[in-house]
Write a protein that holds these residues in place. Structure first.
Motif, PDB file in Angstrom:
ATOM      1  N   GLY A   1       6.955  -5.164  -3.179  1.00 47.32           N
ATOM      2  CA  GLY A   1       7.506  -4.224  -3.937  1.00 47.32           C
ATOM      3  C   GLY A   1       6.906  -3.580  -5.415  1.00 47.32           C
ATOM      4  N   ILE A   2       6.279  -4.904  -5.866  1.00 50.50           N
ATOM      5  CA  ILE A   2       5.855  -4.806  -7.493  1.00 50.50           C
ATOM      6  C   ILE A   2       4.587  -3.626  -7.511  1.00 50.50           C
TER       7      ILE A   2
ATOM      8  N   SER B   1      12.486 -20.546   4.400  1.00 52.75           N
ATOM      9  CA  SER B   1      12.623 -20.719   3.187  1.00 52.75           C
ATOM     10  C   SER B   1      13.148 -19.331   2.456  1.00 52.75           C
ATOM     11  N   ARG B   2      14.255 -19.074   2.009  1.00 48.99           N
ATOM     12  CA  ARG B   2      14.669 -17.852   1.381  1.00 48.99           C
ATOM     13  C   ARG B   2      13.856 -17.611   0.424  1.00 48.99           C
ATOM     14  N   LEU B   3      13.573 -18.561  -0.438  1.00 48.78           N
ATOM     15  CA  LEU B   3      12.862 -18.306  -1.622  1.00 48.78           C
ATOM     16  C   LEU B   3      11.316 -17.522  -1.483  1.00 48.78           C
ATOM     17  N   LYS B   4      10.707 -17.878  -0.349  1.00 45.99           N
ATOM     18  CA  LYS B   4       9.505 -17.532   0.312  1.00 45.99           C
ATOM     19  C   LYS B   4       9.698 -16.085   0.402  1.00 45.99           C
ATOM     20  N   GLY B   5      10.660 -15.986   1.346  1.00 45.29           N
ATOM     21  CA  GLY B   5      11.092 -14.412   1.740  1.00 45.29           C
ATOM     22  C   GLY B   5      11.246 -13.572   0.744  1.00 45.29           C
ATOM     23  N   PHE B   6      12.131 -14.040  -0.279  1.00 48.15           N
ATOM     24  CA  PHE B   6      12.346 -13.213  -1.496  1.00 48.15           C
ATOM     25  C   PHE B   6      11.164 -12.855  -2.000  1.00 48.15           C
ATOM     26  N   LEU B   7      10.306 -14.026  -2.316  1.00 52.57           N
ATOM     27  CA  LEU B   7       9.148 -13.896  -3.205  1.00 52.57           C
ATOM     28  C   LEU B   7       7.933 -12.793  -2.473  1.00 52.57           C
ATOM     29  N   PHE B   8       7.884 -12.852  -1.298  1.00 49.47           N
ATOM     30  CA  PHE B   8       6.832 -11.953  -0.619  1.00 49.47           C
ATOM     31  C   PHE B   8       7.518 -10.488  -0.662  1.00 49.47           C
ATOM     32  N   ALA B   9       8.656 -10.427  -0.392  1.00 53.10           N
ATOM     33  CA  ALA B   9       9.201  -8.893  -0.559  1.00 53.10           C
ATOM     34  C   ALA B   9       9.257  -8.743  -1.878  1.00 53.10           C
ATOM     35  N   LEU B  10       9.492  -9.442  -3.139  1.00 53.32           N
ATOM     36  CA  LEU B  10       9.124  -9.004  -4.337  1.00 53.32           C
ATOM     37  C   LEU B  10       7.692  -8.651  -4.770  1.00 53.32           C
ATOM     38  N   ILE B  11       6.725  -9.255  -4.042  1.00 53.23           N
ATOM     39  CA  ILE B  11       5.301  -9.218  -4.421  1.00 53.23           C
ATOM     40  C   ILE B  11       5.030  -7.573  -3.759  1.00 53.23           C
TER      41      ILE B  11
ATOM     42  N   HIS C   1      15.585   3.300   0.066  1.00 55.63           N
ATOM     43  CA  HIS C   1      14.665   2.960   1.403  1.00 55.63           C
ATOM     44  C   HIS C   1      13.688   1.779   1.121  1.00 55.63           C
ATOM     45  N   ASN C   2      13.880   1.389  -0.084  1.00 57.11           N
ATOM     46  CA  ASN C   2      13.152  -0.104  -0.339  1.00 57.11           C
ATOM     47  C   ASN C   2      14.045  -1.232   0.134  1.00 57.11           C
ATOM     48  N   ILE C   3      15.179  -1.124   0.291  1.00 59.71           N
ATOM     49  CA  ILE C   3      16.115  -2.141   1.026  1.00 59.71           C
ATOM     50  C   ILE C   3      15.881  -2.418   2.211  1.00 59.71           C
TER      51      ILE C   3
ATOM     52  N   ILE D   1       1.041  -1.164   0.174  1.00 60.07           N
ATOM     53  CA  ILE D   1       0.023   0.115   0.025  1.00 60.07           C
ATOM     54  C   ILE D   1       0.966   1.330   0.059  1.00 60.07           C
ATOM     55  N   HIS D   2       1.860   1.159   0.729  1.00 60.31           N
ATOM     56  CA  HIS D   2       2.952   2.318   0.729  1.00 60.31           C
ATOM     57  C   HIS D   2       3.597   2.573  -0.525  1.00 60.31           C
ATOM     58  N   ASN D   3       4.104   1.498  -1.024  1.00 56.05           N
ATOM     59  CA  ASN D   3       4.672   1.509  -2.514  1.00 56.05           C
ATOM     60  C   ASN D   3       3.932   2.193  -3.426  1.00 56.05           C
ATOM     61  N   PHE D   4       2.523   2.039  -3.547  1.00 62.94           N
ATOM     62  CA  PHE D   4       1.848   2.244  -4.695  1.00 62.94           C
ATOM     63  C   PHE D   4       2.012   3.800  -5.144  1.00 62.94           C
ATOM     64  N   PRO D   5       1.803   4.726  -4.011  1.00 67.13           N
ATOM     65  CA  PRO D   5       2.131   6.168  -4.521  1.00 67.13           C
ATOM     66  C   PRO D   5       3.210   6.474  -4.569  1.00 67.13           C
TER      67      PRO D   5
END
Length: 177
Positions: free
Chosen positions: A98-99, A86-96, A68-70, A38-42
């Motif tokens: 940020g999208i 799961s590193r993959l799940k952590g990465f995917l949730f962070a990616l989602i 600041h996205n880091i 929600i924060h990233n959209f604007p």
């Protein structure tokens, strides 16, 4: 034997405690991912519109947002990783989470495209006003209360706000040269 039974009970309790802790971490990661989405959209919308008005301001904003996205990504990925191992799940949730930034930019492009090739000053004003309102509300309702919940005596938060403003002001000045 009774010792084996007691050990089994203790093991089940510990296993249940670890499962509850993992569920709590996963909930926290998911809630953080939703809030950051929600924060990233604007932010995406603001970067797109700012780039149209003045590419140097857009570049400055994109760099500041990128930096600041880091920590935002870490705030999403780490609880998910520790909850699921799961590193993959952590990465995917962070990616989602940020999208939503490029989605915000895409919506800005669609709004501008619908107004024709020559975007009016009124549309710029409306978009900047909407983005400013969204970001202010996110700061007032989300970021500041969360920051103060971790620093209830305000030992660091107010100083950090000032430092963040100084960093943004300095970065804007650097791009004016």
């Amino acid at each position: 034997t009774s010792a084996a039974a007691a050990a089994a009970v203790l093991e089940r309790r510990e296993s249940r405690r670890q499962a509850e802790k993992a569920a709590q971490l996963q909930r926290m990661g998911l809630n953080t991912a939703i809030a950051i989405s929600i924060h990233n959209f604007p932010e995406g919308l603001a970067t797109f519109v700012a780039t149209l008005v003045d590419p140097s301001v857009g570049a400055t904003l994109a760099i500041a947002i990128g930096v600041h996205n880091i920590p935002e990504g870490l705030c999403v990925a780490l609880p998910i990783y520790y909850a699921t191992d799961s590193r993959l799940k952590g990465f995917l949730f962070a990616l989602i989470s940020g999208i939503s930034e490029p989605i915000g930019a895409l919506i800005g492009w669609l709004v501008i495209r619908s107004t024709g090739d020559d975007m009016s000053q009124l549309v710029y004003g409306i978009l900047f006003g909407l983005v400013a309102g969204m970001m202010i509300m996110i700061c007032v309702l989300e970021l500041l209360p969360t920051a103060y919940s971790y620093d209830p005596t305000d030992k660091y938060v107010t100083h950090s706000i000032g430092a963040g403003m100084a960093v943004m002001a300095a970065s804007l000045c650097l791009f004016m040269v």
